[in-house]
Design a protein around this motif. Structure first.
Motif, short mmCIF file in Angstrom:
data_model
loop_
_atom_site.label_atom_id
_atom_site.label_comp_id
_atom_site.label_asym_id
_atom_site.label_seq_id
_atom_site.Cartn_x
_atom_site.Cartn_y
_atom_site.Cartn_z
N ASP A 12 -4.95 71.84 -12.22
CA ASP A 12 -5.68 70.61 -11.93
C ASP A 12 -6.01 69.90 -13.25
N ARG A 14 -7.75 67.25 -13.82
CA ARG A 14 -8.98 66.44 -13.83
C ARG A 14 -10.14 67.17 -14.50
N LYS A 15 -11.06 66.37 -15.03
CA LYS A 15 -12.30 66.91 -15.57
C LYS A 15 -13.38 66.92 -14.50
N ARG A 16 -13.53 65.81 -13.78
CA ARG A 16 -14.51 65.70 -12.70
C ARG A 16 -13.80 65.96 -11.38
N LYS A 17 -14.30 66.94 -10.63
CA LYS A 17 -13.58 67.36 -9.42
C LYS A 17 -14.50 67.30 -8.21
N GLU A 18 -14.37 66.22 -7.46
CA GLU A 18 -15.13 66.10 -6.21
C GLU A 18 -14.41 66.85 -5.09
N TYR A 19 -13.08 66.85 -5.14
CA TYR A 19 -12.25 67.55 -4.16
C TYR A 19 -11.42 68.59 -4.89
N GLY A 20 -11.07 69.67 -4.18
CA GLY A 20 -10.18 70.67 -4.75
C GLY A 20 -8.76 70.14 -4.81
N ILE A 21 -7.96 70.70 -5.68
CA ILE A 21 -6.56 70.24 -5.82
C ILE A 21 -5.81 70.49 -4.51
N ILE A 24 -6.55 67.56 -2.29
CA ILE A 24 -5.85 66.36 -2.76
C ILE A 24 -4.40 66.37 -2.29
N THR A 68 -8.23 58.42 -4.63
CA THR A 68 -8.37 59.63 -5.44
C THR A 68 -7.08 60.42 -5.44
N VAL A 72 -4.81 61.27 -8.81
CA VAL A 72 -4.46 62.64 -9.20
C VAL A 72 -2.95 62.81 -9.24
#
Length: 104
Positions: A12, A14-21, A24, A68, A72
């Motif tokens: 993954d 991303r640094k900020r993760k609201e959802y798991g990969i 996504i 999002t 990603v």
């Protein structure tokens, strides 16, 4: 290996993760499975409580916002998804899923 377990192994970026990969990637696949016309159409459907509940019931995951998912997918390495695809096809061959569709 289970498909959704394979998605957890994707790096993954991303640094900020609201959802798991896994959420996504599944959201991106679902958009095509449900034959949505656009990301906007899928986002409109996602506002419906019944649609969200059915999605959760089907995938056991939260439904991410499609913007999002797009962001990603733009930074995700191409070979990360290729490895998942290769593992999935290998698993299907190993389980002899395609045997009934062989020619002669």
């Amino acid at each position: 290996m289970d498909f959704f377990l394979q998605l957890h192994n994707i790096d993954d970026p991303r640094k900020r993760k609201e959802y798991g990969i896994d959420e996504i990637v599944t959201g991106g696949i679902a958009m095509f499975m449900f034959k949505e016309d656009s990301r906007n159409a899928f986002n409109n459907d996602r506002e419906c409580a019944l649609f969200k509940e059915n999605y959760r019931r089907l995938f056991s995951m939260e439904l991410p916002h499609m913007d999002t998912v797009k962001d990603v997918m733009c930074v995700l390495k191409e070979d990360a998804l290729e490895d998942v695809k290769a593992d999935m096809v290998s698993s299907l061959i190993r389980k002899k899923i395609f045997n009934n569709f062989r020619y002669q």
